[in-house]
Design an enzyme around this catalytic site. Structure first.
Site, PDB file in Angstrom:
ATOM      1  N   LYS A  34       0.040   4.259  -0.246  1.00  0.00           N
ATOM      2  CA  LYS A  34      -0.645   5.415   0.357  1.00  0.00           C
ATOM      3  C   LYS A  34      -0.457   6.662  -0.531  1.00  0.00           C
ATOM      4  CE  LYS A  34       0.010   3.253   4.783  1.00  0.00           C
ATOM      5  NZ  LYS A  34       0.050   3.388   6.231  1.00  0.00           N
ATOM      6  N   ASN A  85       0.855  -1.179   0.000  1.00  0.00           N
ATOM      7  CA  ASN A  85       0.000   0.000   0.000  1.00  0.00           C
ATOM      8  C   ASN A  85       0.900   1.241   0.000  1.00  0.00           C
ATOM      9  OD1 ASN A  85      -1.795   2.053   0.534  1.00  0.00           O
ATOM     10  ND2 ASN A  85      -2.351   1.326   2.583  1.00  0.00           N
ATOM     11  N   GLU A 123      -4.742  -5.642  10.706  1.00  0.00           N
ATOM     12  CA  GLU A 123      -3.742  -4.594  10.901  1.00  0.00           C
ATOM     13  C   GLU A 123      -3.992  -3.884  12.229  1.00  0.00           C
ATOM     14  OE1 GLU A 123      -1.986  -3.184   6.978  1.00  0.00           O
ATOM     15  OE2 GLU A 123      -3.846  -2.082   7.232  1.00  0.00           O
ATOM     16  N   GLY A 149       2.793   1.849  10.789  1.00  0.00           N
ATOM     17  CA  GLY A 149       3.671   3.004  10.621  1.00  0.00           C
ATOM     18  C   GLY A 149       4.410   3.407  11.886  1.00  0.00           C
ATOM     19  N   HIS A 161      -9.199   0.392   5.306  1.00  0.00           N
ATOM     20  CA  HIS A 161      -7.918   0.683   5.954  1.00  0.00           C
ATOM     21  C   HIS A 161      -8.185   1.613   7.146  1.00  0.00           C
ATOM     22  CE1 HIS A 161      -3.894   2.157   6.695  1.00  0.00           C
ATOM     23  NE2 HIS A 161      -3.463   1.086   6.046  1.00  0.00           N
ATOM     24  N   GLU A 199      -6.742   4.128   8.167  1.00  0.00           N
ATOM     25  CA  GLU A 199      -6.648   5.561   7.874  1.00  0.00           C
ATOM     26  C   GLU A 199      -7.946   6.069   7.240  1.00  0.00           C
ATOM     27  OE1 GLU A 199      -2.982   5.255   5.694  1.00  0.00           O
ATOM     28  OE2 GLU A 199      -1.988   4.685   7.556  1.00  0.00           O
ATOM     29  N   SER A 237       3.976  -2.481  10.342  1.00  0.00           N
ATOM     30  CA  SER A 237       5.442  -2.451  10.481  1.00  0.00           C
ATOM     31  C   SER A 237       6.100  -3.778  10.117  1.00  0.00           C
ATOM     32  CB  SER A 237       5.840  -2.012  11.902  1.00  0.00           C
ATOM     33  OG  SER A 237       5.360  -0.714  12.149  1.00  0.00           O
TER      34      SER A 237
HETATM   35  C1  PEP Z   1      -0.497  -0.145   6.349  1.00  0.00           C
HETATM   36  O1  PEP Z   1      -0.693   1.056   6.385  1.00  0.00           O
HETATM   37  O2  PEP Z   1      -1.329  -0.902   5.839  1.00  0.00           O
HETATM   38  C2  PEP Z   1       0.735  -0.659   6.930  1.00  0.00           C
HETATM   39  C3  PEP Z   1       0.791  -1.917   7.236  1.00  0.00           C
HETATM   40  O3  PEP Z   1       1.754   0.262   7.108  1.00  0.00           O
HETATM   41  P1  PEP Z   1       3.220  -0.046   7.696  1.00  0.00           P
HETATM   42  O4  PEP Z   1       3.724  -1.297   7.049  1.00  0.00           O
HETATM   43  O5  PEP Z   1       4.022   1.158   7.329  1.00  0.00           O
HETATM   44  O6  PEP Z   1       3.071  -0.213   9.177  1.00  0.00           O
END
Ligand code: PEP
Length: 253
Positions: free
Chosen positions: A11, A9, A170, A176, A98, A100, A216
């Site tokens: 973003k 992703n 997630e 992040g 997601h 966000e 992460s």
């Molecule tokens: C995400 O936003 O779906 C995600 C997993 O981000 P990150 O890997 O940066 O934690």
């Protein structure tokens, strides 16, 4: 057998030129290095999709995904993108729910149920995200919170449609932040989700669904995570912006 999937992703990152260059690097490395039974999905911003689609071409180990879509098919929805538009540029997957989008754009479980339906009816595959905040985990309500997300957004589907979905767990506290869920924490939640699905659709359906971990995930921790019985791959944010790291995650099975 469940599919092994690593989705990236991007973003709201990268100009078109940068995105094209990242996609080209990934496609080249994947062709040389990735095992045949792993699928990688690139989910760039909307304006990159057409160009990235051409770069992917007929590469069979890489697919194209979008980060969102509108729940309506067409019409007066300024600034929005429809499933038919996505299909017209070769998109096969759409990330939905997601954290966000839930947090900044107010997407509720009920609203996501509508988007899931629109995406499935278009013949696209939703990558449905779920996950709890740290506050919810600390209150020990994470299992009920995440299973409720599934129930309210997905359990209106027939078993046949449900089987077309990819789920991504997630935990929001891991996205992040550089803090990854431990392999035990992730496995525990994935197992719980599979049991919840089995309770509604039966164990054959539950066993056939790919459940990805996101938060992460990087080339160092992916191997341990992907070795867990109920973890089928990853949804990757930050590490998906570096071609070497992203493909190395894809090689972590
Ligand atoms: C995400 O936003 O779906 C995600 C997993 O981000 P990150 O890997 O940066 O934690």
């Amino acid at each position: 057998m469940r599919n092994k999937i690593v989705a990236g992703n991007w973003k709201m990152n990268n100009t078109l030129e940068e995105g094209v260059s990242l996609a080209s690097e990934i496609v080249n490395i994947v062709a040389d290095e990735l095992k045949d039974d792993v699928k990688m999905i690139l989910c760039p911003p909307f304006i990159h999709l057409n160009s990235v689609s051409k770069i992917i071409g007929d590469a069979d180990k890489i697919a194209l995904g979008a980060q969102n879509c509108n729940d309506n098919l067409k019409g007066a929805f300024t600034g929005e993108i429809s499933v038919d538009m996505l299909k017209s540029v070769g998109v096969g997957y759409v990330i939905l729910g997601h954290s966000e989008r839930r947090e900044y754009f107010g997407e509720s479980n009920a609203f996501l149920a509508k988007k899931v339906k629109t995406v499935l009816e278009a013949g696209l595959t939703p990558i449905f995200c779920c996950g709890e905040t740290l506050e919810i985990r600390e209150k020990d309500e994470h299992f009920s919170f995440v299973t409720k997300q599934l129930t309210e957004s997905l359990f209106h589907l027939s078993a046949a449609d449900f089987q077309k979905i990819v789920i991504a767990y997630e935990p929001i506290w891991a996205i992040g932040t550089g803090v990854t869920a431990s392999k035990e924490q992730a496995q525990e939640m994935h197992k719980n989700l599979r049991e919840h699905i089995a309770g509604k659709y039966g164990s054959d359906v539950a066993d056939s669904i790919s459940i990805l971990y996101g938060g992460s995930c990087n080339p160092k921790n992916a191997k341990d995570l992907f070795a867990q019985k109920d973890i089928d791959g990853g949804l990757i944010g930050g590490a998906a912006l570096k071609s070497r790291d992203f493909v190395d995650i894809g090689k972590s099975y």
